[in-house]
Design a protein around this motif. Structure first.
Motif, short mmCIF file in Angstrom:
data_model
loop_
_atom_site.label_atom_id
_atom_site.label_comp_id
_atom_site.label_asym_id
_atom_site.label_seq_id
_atom_site.Cartn_x
_atom_site.Cartn_y
_atom_site.Cartn_z
N LYS A 409 0.81 -1.22 0.00
CA LYS A 409 0.00 0.00 0.00
C LYS A 409 0.85 1.28 0.00
N SER A 410 2.17 1.10 -0.17
CA SER A 410 3.12 2.23 -0.31
C SER A 410 3.09 3.18 0.88
N LEU A 411 2.75 2.69 2.05
CA LEU A 411 2.63 3.59 3.20
C LEU A 411 3.97 4.13 3.69
N PRO A 412 5.05 3.32 3.81
CA PRO A 412 6.34 3.92 4.17
C PRO A 412 6.81 4.95 3.13
N PHE A 413 6.63 4.64 1.85
CA PHE A 413 7.00 5.56 0.77
C PHE A 413 6.21 6.87 0.89
N ASN A 414 4.89 6.75 1.02
CA ASN A 414 4.05 7.96 1.07
C ASN A 414 4.32 8.78 2.33
N PHE A 415 4.57 8.09 3.45
CA PHE A 415 4.89 8.82 4.68
C PHE A 415 6.19 9.59 4.52
N ALA A 416 7.19 8.96 3.87
CA ALA A 416 8.47 9.63 3.67
C ALA A 416 8.31 10.87 2.79
N VAL A 417 7.47 10.77 1.77
CA VAL A 417 7.19 11.95 0.92
C VAL A 417 6.55 13.05 1.76
N SER A 506 13.65 4.13 7.60
CA SER A 506 14.98 4.72 7.49
C SER A 506 15.42 4.79 6.04
N GLN A 507 15.19 3.70 5.29
CA GLN A 507 15.58 3.70 3.88
C GLN A 507 14.78 4.71 3.08
N GLU A 508 13.45 4.72 3.27
CA GLU A 508 12.61 5.64 2.50
C GLU A 508 12.91 7.10 2.86
N LEU A 509 13.05 7.38 4.14
CA LEU A 509 13.32 8.76 4.57
C LEU A 509 14.69 9.23 4.08
N SER A 510 15.68 8.35 4.15
CA SER A 510 17.02 8.72 3.68
C SER A 510 16.99 9.06 2.19
N THR A 511 16.25 8.27 1.41
CA THR A 511 16.15 8.53 -0.03
C THR A 511 15.46 9.86 -0.30
N VAL A 520 20.38 3.77 -0.58
CA VAL A 520 21.04 2.49 -0.87
C VAL A 520 22.00 2.12 0.26
N GLU A 521 22.78 3.10 0.72
CA GLU A 521 23.75 2.83 1.79
C GLU A 521 23.05 2.37 3.07
N ILE A 522 21.94 2.99 3.40
CA ILE A 522 21.18 2.59 4.59
C ILE A 522 20.68 1.16 4.43
N ASN A 523 20.17 0.83 3.25
CA ASN A 523 19.62 -0.50 3.01
C ASN A 523 20.69 -1.58 3.10
N LEU A 524 21.92 -1.25 2.70
CA LEU A 524 23.00 -2.25 2.69
C LEU A 524 23.57 -2.52 4.08
N GLN A 525 23.31 -1.63 5.02
CA GLN A 525 23.90 -1.78 6.36
C GLN A 525 23.50 -3.08 7.03
N ASP A 526 22.25 -3.52 6.79
CA ASP A 526 21.76 -4.74 7.45
C ASP A 526 21.55 -5.88 6.45
N ASP A 527 22.17 -5.77 5.31
CA ASP A 527 22.00 -6.77 4.26
C ASP A 527 22.89 -7.98 4.57
N PRO A 528 22.30 -9.17 4.83
CA PRO A 528 23.12 -10.33 5.23
C PRO A 528 24.10 -10.78 4.14
N ALA A 529 23.72 -10.66 2.87
CA ALA A 529 24.63 -11.07 1.80
C ALA A 529 25.84 -10.13 1.73
N VAL A 530 25.59 -8.83 1.91
CA VAL A 530 26.69 -7.86 1.91
C VAL A 530 27.59 -8.09 3.12
N GLN A 531 26.99 -8.38 4.27
CA GLN A 531 27.79 -8.65 5.47
C GLN A 531 28.65 -9.89 5.27
N LYS A 532 28.11 -10.92 4.62
CA LYS A 532 28.90 -12.12 4.34
C LYS A 532 30.05 -11.78 3.39
#
Length: 551
Positions: A409-417, A506-511, A520-532
């Motif tokens: 329902k795009s609520l995080p996106f719309n709230f960030a806008v 955090s990701q939507e607001l940062s963008t 993108v940087e915020i999203n990668l902070q907790d990305d398990p594949a990137v951490q590996k």
């Protein structure tokens, strides 16, 4: 009569060409095939003429013609398609790396045509001040609600130098905004982010393989080298692929000269090719981790397979899609339409077929052969059978239904806008505080958000069945009590999921506040594949041992 002539032009001529392509080396067989085609075309032409003339209801001859083509192609693989001129936009982006438009990436959010990302830099939309989150309600004099998302996107695009007027609704503005733009040739970036993560590890996210992919990755590598990276992550997750040549160009940046990157094999002699690395690699040494997932396909799998088979880097993530079919694009004579037809399959350097078997009615693949074990250059075992299985598996993150519902329902996106239009934030390292989280809760109440748990529809069906069939008041009361209990628990669901919701916010607001790169940087902070990947690059002994493993 005109329709029948059109049919002959758009159907018979390319069919004759393809018969020459496939059977040109066998004249007797070719003549036999062509004889069958002529006979069947005569029958088809009679049927095609009779239906519009005699069918009980009026029939659209154009739709009937399209149905005939689609019916024939539906027996083949999903990638062999008939493409009319107005539907060639995506193909143009891949083959040319550009298109005519204003520089907007549109998304369909809750049935509204929305600017999904910030406009591409230095484009008509960016210069005019159109923003992420703007809702397009009219293109020229046509309401977008009347023509739908796909037709709206086509209407916004057009030849460079032509004019288009967009009417927009924007959060916080009391009136409609009107922008008159002149379309330009818009160049699309295949690398949508590159930078240094964790102080000294390079990261490149490649989202498609158009003709510009190799040069863009090359530029990104050069820039990262100036920042003294000690290892590189190439992220191919959710990359659907693109051009074969682009995959070869990207692979060429990492592999020593004269190594096989990929081979193609089809029935026609001119579909059999072997592509090798030709240049001195730009990043031929140093730790390399390639990230893939179930949506990495085609050209992404070529790159991942070549890197893996030559032990040049470690593949991390989930098994890839398994799209290993080569398409050739044929212009249909006498028309502006195209036929994109599968002519071969991809094979990795070790001999693995990337394509998952049973992709069409005509597939005769021997699955026992496809499931053989193959060997990399150092003797490591890799599995055939379609797709690229990673060296290290990272299970994809699964969001619960509440989080998926908020995103649908795009609520995080719309709230960030909304938040970006009503707050001034200068600290790019800001956190989603309790106050911001509470503001989001208030926003959900204002929008009258009502989360419906998947169990509720079944519960309603059961309640109606109980009432209609007289199962008794006790059962109905129990169902009602369960519904009340579920309603009370829903009030706690958002609180219990606050950590994951904060990550989305955090990701939507940062963008929205600081641009796409920050998001993108915020999203990668907790990305398990990137951490590996960080762990592998920082542990040289572990990295080397994985590439030496055998058996």
């Amino acid at each position: 009569m005109n329709k029948n002539r059109r049919f002959i032009l758009t159907f018979l001529l390319p069919m004759l060409f393809l018969m020459g392509l496939f059977f040109g080396t066998n004249n007797a067989k070719s003549k036999s095939i062509l004889s069958v085609i002529r006979e069947n075309l005569t029958i088809f032409g009679e049927i095609y003429k009779a239906i519009p003339d005699r069918y009980v209801d009026e029939v659209d001859s154009e739709r009937l013609f399209q149905a005939a083509i689609n019916g024939m192609l539906s027996t083949l693989d999903p990638y062999t398609t008939y493409i009319e001129q107005e539907d060639q936009h995506d193909l143009q982006i891949i083959t040319q790396g550009n298109y005519g438009g204003v520089g907007l990436l549109l998304s369909n959010r809750n049935g509204m045509v929305t600017v999904g990302d910030p406009p591409f830099l230095n484009t008509p939309a960016a210069r005019a001040g159109i923003r992420e989150g703007d809702i397009i309600i009219k293109v020229d004099d046509t309401l977008t609600s009347q023509i739908g998302f796909d037709e709206t996107a086509r209407s916004v695009r057009g030849p460079a130098g032509t004019e288009v007027t967009l009417t927009i609704i924007r959060e916080g503005e009391g009136k409609e905004l009107v922008f008159t733009l002149i379309r330009e040739k818009i160049t699309i970036d295949d690398v949508d982010y590159s930078g240094i993560l964790n102080n000294d590890i390079g990261y490149i996210r490649l989202i498609r393989f158009s003709k510009n992919a190799g040069s863009e990755v090359s530029r990104a590598i050069e820039e990262l080298k100036t920042k003294n990276m000690k290892g590189l992550i190439l992220d191919l997750r959710s990359n659907p692929g693109g051009l074969l040549d682009a995959a070869v160009d990207v692979s060429d940046l990492f592999l020593p000269q004269n190594l096989t990157i990929v081979s193609t094999r089809g029935r026609a002699n001119n579909s059999i090719h072997t592509f090798q690395s030709e240049r001195k690699p730009q990043y031929g040494e140093g730790p390399l981790v390639v990230l893939v997932d179930q949506y990495s396909a085609s050209a992404s799998e070529i790159v991942a397979g070549a890197i893996q088979d030559h032990d040049r880097g470690i593949v991390v993530g989930d098994t890839t899609f398994g799209k290993g079919l080569v398409q050739s694009v044929i212009t249909l004579q006498g028309t502006n339409a195209l036929l994109k037809i599968t002519t071969a399959k991809y094979y990795t350097p070790s001999g693995r077929c990337i394509q998952t078997s049973n992709y069409s009615e005509w597939d005769r693949a021997d699955t026992t052969v496809d499931n053989l074990i193959y060997q990399t250059d150092s003797g490591r075992s890799v599995q055939g059978g379609g797709g690229i299985a990673p060296d290290i598996i990272i299970e994809p993150l699964l969001l619960n239904d509440l989080l998926l519902d908020l995103q649908r329902k795009s609520l995080p996106f719309n709230f960030a806008v909304h938040y970006a239009s009503t707050h001034s934030v200068t600290d790019s390292n800001f956190q989603v505080t309790n106050a911001i989280f509470q503001e989001f809760i208030d926003y959900l109440r204002e929008k009258e958000y009502d989360y419906r748990h998947p169990l509720e529809s079944s519960l309603n069906i059961f309640r109606n069945e109980a009432v209609q069939n007289g199962y008794g008041n006790v059962l109905i009361e129990d169902i009602n009590r369960f519904q009340q209990s579920l309603n009370r628990s829903k009030e706690d669901m958002i609180t219990n999921n606050s950590e994951n919701i904060r990550k989305l916010l955090s990701q939507e607001l940062s963008t929205k506040l600081f641009g796409k790169e920050k998001g993108v940087e915020i999203n990668l902070q907790d990305d398990p594949a990137v951490q590996k990947a960080f762990d592998l690059i920082n542990n040289t002994a572990l990295y080397a041992s994985i590439l030496r493993q055998s058996g």
